[in-house]
Design an enzyme around this catalytic site. Structure first.
Site, PDB file in Angstrom:
ATOM      1  N   ASP A 192      32.179 111.975 -44.290  1.00  0.00           N
ATOM      2  CA  ASP A 192      31.045 112.642 -44.886  1.00  0.00           C
ATOM      3  C   ASP A 192      30.740 113.832 -43.971  1.00  0.00           C
ATOM      4  O   ASP A 192      31.205 113.862 -42.836  1.00  0.00           O
ATOM      5  CB  ASP A 192      29.899 111.624 -44.915  1.00  0.00           C
ATOM      6  CG  ASP A 192      28.558 112.260 -45.109  1.00  0.00           C
ATOM      7  OD1 ASP A 192      28.399 112.936 -46.131  1.00  0.00           O
ATOM      8  OD2 ASP A 192      27.693 112.091 -44.241  1.00  0.00           O
ATOM      9  N   ASP A 215      26.328 107.649 -49.339  1.00  0.00           N
ATOM     10  CA  ASP A 215      27.644 107.172 -48.907  1.00  0.00           C
ATOM     11  C   ASP A 215      27.796 105.666 -49.084  1.00  0.00           C
ATOM     12  O   ASP A 215      28.890 105.121 -48.897  1.00  0.00           O
ATOM     13  CB  ASP A 215      27.875 107.492 -47.418  1.00  0.00           C
ATOM     14  CG  ASP A 215      27.846 108.986 -47.146  1.00  0.00           C
ATOM     15  OD1 ASP A 215      28.423 109.733 -47.961  1.00  0.00           O
ATOM     16  OD2 ASP A 215      27.240 109.395 -46.147  1.00  0.00           O
ATOM     17  N   CYS A 222      36.262  71.773 -32.837  1.00  0.00           N
ATOM     18  CA  CYS A 222      37.422  72.567 -33.234  1.00  0.00           C
ATOM     19  C   CYS A 222      37.192  73.173 -34.610  1.00  0.00           C
ATOM     20  O   CYS A 222      36.160  72.973 -35.220  1.00  0.00           O
ATOM     21  CB  CYS A 222      38.678  71.728 -33.222  1.00  0.00           C
ATOM     22  SG  CYS A 222      38.503  70.270 -34.225  1.00  0.00           S
TER      23      CYS A 222
END
Ligand code: ADP
Ligand code: MG
Length: 721
Positions: free
Chosen positions: A434, A621, A15
């Protein structure tokens, strides 16, 4: 500094608190930069200093009871193996559980079987020894390290039941709950099996890219065709690309021609015709012929491998809301144990009150035993509380939804690298594009060439060093003019500007013009100009024509329709940008930007309180992609962009942005539902169990069902609408 990466498989997690435990203990090691473990796939990934070996990680995790296996095995292999073990365990449990169930029914309803409690004992012991062993072991290991997991709860429930059976046999006046031992184990393993089965099923659909990869290719050696392992192929080898096959390596055709399906790479749905001298890219498919190609790029650097590498690393994205759920599950099990003891004590200390509540509720619930002793009721409640409380559903709510979300994305050509990104995607109100290579195809054609023949060699040699779409286009078109490449003493690429080379005292440059005013006419028509300069004196220029991606306008319209404001940031001059902006209906256009200008503009938008998505492909970028609230990198763009993007659009198809925004909404909608159901279920069921009004077997079934429900609900993410 260089760093090492390991992929591994964690055995023994049940878990979310296990995940935290594993991560925490790895994090504690000095020199671990990043660790992510995924509960849904049980895979983990770390980035560490080069001086840390896998052994150290293994030791740290073994200390707290889990096992690490270094593995590049795919999720599919791991889960399939696990599914087999689970099935074996379940079948074993069933073989032992079925006879005692039949006996129990006969005993309870038809005929009192003599020595029935001894049958309970035998089958209970067998269950504990065989199918139940793994559950007990997991609980023991966890307990030895002072933490708890799902198996702890089941184990306690089973052991308490087993003890009542033994006490009963010893003649102590107490109801035997011995039959619960094999039955709880059967149900628990069945639940687990179904859970694994569903996970396996959803993972198997994450095939697309992985499926293209083959282990061998055919090459030509001594005029014979031989099949060789892919990793032995070297640059310069001649491979045979068979009809219909996926290309495994990047290279160039030396014999034959064919149509290629490049849709995976460029998003271009129309097959592309290629002939001798043309480049072919791994991941594309040869449609109608057999060709021979010379290998140019091998190993990790091929397009296909780069994409697969990104997928592998993106397997374990962390999502911010996960942390909250983890914290809850962490306290959950100890609290449940406490509650079960409290319920046991309440029955013994306040029998009248408990019996009162119980008979009131019991009146409406047929399965409640009406005439037990107080002690038996106390034990009954204790076991019920232990098995009903399900941290599983809670722990699974988020990872399984995200996992199915990421697989769905991957299947649609989107790689989610960063969870925070996709989580923010649903909230964005502004999107920045862009231009070159993002809104446009980046496959530019040379409209006019004003560079002298003797200078072309320098231009090509320079551009060969750059991955900019302009550079690639120039090389592809003009390469014929120059076979030999010039060696420069020094090469420097300036993001968003161009590339410099130095030989002796002379510098050569190809890139953005110093002064745009000479080129007004071209720019007004959307052409891009690159200048060739020698020692900063303009020696010539190229006029390049780019085309918009086929659905760019459509995507922009759709984005505007859903209320998102659209911007264009480009390094190219404003006039060319304006030309494309007009075609697309983008009003907010910023041109002639250096990388840092793009970043400043983005920050301004964010300071205004906007949530901004950025889409880009270039090295210029990268910074903006990193700072945006969510960023999309174009798959065939630069590595730096891909590294900094949250989501990679493999084929660069802009339509996938719309898909991602929808997917994000869907994933988080489903997560909220999952969490609601997981909580709701516990809030209703635990009090019932507490007062003894829940049969432990019903509790166990309900518990399994709640996990399965979470998975089934999450699978709805896959169904795109
Ligand atoms: P965009 O932001 O639209 O993607 P870039 O910032 O990548 O455009 O590029 C801006 C300008 O820089 C280009 O229009 C081109 O003039 C020039 N440039 C950048 N890199 C190169 C290169 N490798 N070769 C030629 N020109 C380049
Ligand atoms: Mg670009």
């Amino acid at each position: 500094m260089d760093s090492r990466k390991f992929s591994f498989y964690v055995k023994g997690m049940t878990c979310a608190s296990c995940v935290r435990n594993v991560e925490r203990n790895i994090q504690k090691i000095d020199g671990v930069e990043f660790v992510a473990v995924n509960l849904a796939t049980e895979k983990g990934f770390v980035i560490v200093n080069p001086d840390i070996g896998f052994g150290e990680l293994k030791k740290a995790v073994e200390k707290v009871g889990y096992e690490l296996v270094e593995s590049n095995e795919s999720e599919i292999d791991i889960l399939t193996k696990k599914l087999h073990t689970m099935r074996k365990d379940f079948v074993n449990a069933l073989i032992i559980g079925a006879p005692i169930t039949v006996l129990m029914i006969i005993h309870m309803f038809f005929y009192r079987i003599p020595y029935y409690e001894y049958f309970e004992f035998i089958f209970g012991t067998l269950s504990l020894l065989f199918p139940g062993r793994r559950i007990l072991k997991s609980a023991l290991i966890a307990g030895a390290h002072f933490h708890t997991n799902m198996d702890s709860l089941i184990s306690l429930g089973v052991i308490v039941s087993y003890i009542t059976n033994i006490l009963h046999i010893l003649g102590i006046h107490i109801i035997s709950f011995g039959f619960l031992v094999p039955m709880l184990i059967v149900l628990h393993l069945l639940g687990r099996y179904i859970e694994t089965f569903l996970k396996d099923k959803s993972i198997k659909e994450l095939k697309s890219l992985m499926e293209m990869k083959k282990d061998t290719v055919k090459i030509i050696k001594d005029e014979k065709r031989i099949e060789v392992p892919l990793d032995t192929v070297k640059k310069g080898d001649i491979v045979v690309v068979e009809l219909g096959s996926y290309i495994q390596l990047d290279g160039r055709i030396i014999n034959g021609n064919a149509y290629f399906d490049e849709s995976m790479i460029t998003g271009e749905p129309v097959p592309v015709f290629k002939q001798e001298g043309d480049k072919i890219v791994s991941g594309s498919r040869c449609l109608n012929n057999e060709i021979l190609a010379e290998v140019e790029v091998t190993g990790k650097d091929t397009f296909l491998n780069r994409m697969i590498e990104i997928i592998n690393q993106a397997q374990s994205p962390k999502f911010p809301i996960q942390a909250i759920a983890d914290r809850i599950t962490n306290y959950f099990i100890p609290v449940i144990m406490l509650l079960s003891i409290l319920s046991f004590l309440s029955w013994n200390l306040f029998p009248d009150i408990m019996t009162g509540i119980f008979s009131f509720v019991g009146y409406y619930l047929p399965w409640v035993p009406k005439d037990s002793t107080i002690m038996s009721m106390a034990i009954y409640s204790l076991v019920s509380v232990l098995v009903i409380a399900c941290p599983c559903a809670l722990g699974l709510s988020i990872p399984i939804a995200l996992f199915i979300g990421s697989s769905t994305a991957a299947k649609n050509g989107l790689i989610i690298k960063d969870g925070e990104g996709i989580q923010s995607a649903e909230k964005i109100d502004t999107i920045v594009f862009d231009k070159t290579g993002t809104l446009t195809t980046g496959r530019l054609n040379i409209v006019e060439n004003f560079i002298k023949e003797e200078d072309l060699r320098k231009v090509i040699s320079l551009e060969k060093k750059s991955s900019h779409p302009i550079a690639r286009s120039i090389v592809n078109t003009l390469e014929k003019h120059s076979n030999d490449i010039l060696e420069f003493d020094e090469i420097k690429e300036i993001a968003g500007s161009g590339i410099y080379g130095k030989i002796g005292d002379d510098t050569y440059f190809i890139g953005k013009p110093k002064d745009f005013s000479n080129y007004e006419k071209f720019m007004e028509n959307g052409f891009t100009i690159v200048e060739y300069r020698q020692n900063e004196i303009v020696e010539g220029y190229l006029v390049l024509g780019d085309t918009l991606k086929h659905n760019a306008k459509n995507v922009i319209d759709n984005l505007k329709n859903i209320g998102i404001e659209v911007y264009m940031f480009t390094g190219d001059n404003k006039k060319s940008a304006q030309y494309f902006g007009n075609l697309l209906g983008i009003d907010n256009i910023f041109g002639n930007l250096k990388p840092e200008d793009k970043l400043n503009l983005l920050h301004k938008l964010q300071i205004d309180g906007r949530k901004v998505a950025m889409v880009g492909d270039g090295i210029n970028d990268a910074a903006v992609l990193k700072s945006a609230n969510v960023s999309f990198a174009i798959g065939n763009g630069s590595d730096l962009a891909i590294e900094n993007g949250d989501i990679v659009i493999i084929d660069g198809d802009l339509e996938k942005i719309l898909f991602a925004l929808k997917l994000s909404k869907k994933i988080f909608g489903i997560i909220k539902q999952n969490l609601f159901w997981a909580f709701f279920y516990n809030i209703v069921a635990i009090p019932l169990a507490f007062i003894g009004a829940l049969h432990p077997l019903i509790a166990e079934v309900a518990m399994s069902f709640s996990s399965i429900n979470v998975i089934l609900n999450s699978l709805r993410i896959k169904k795109g609408e």
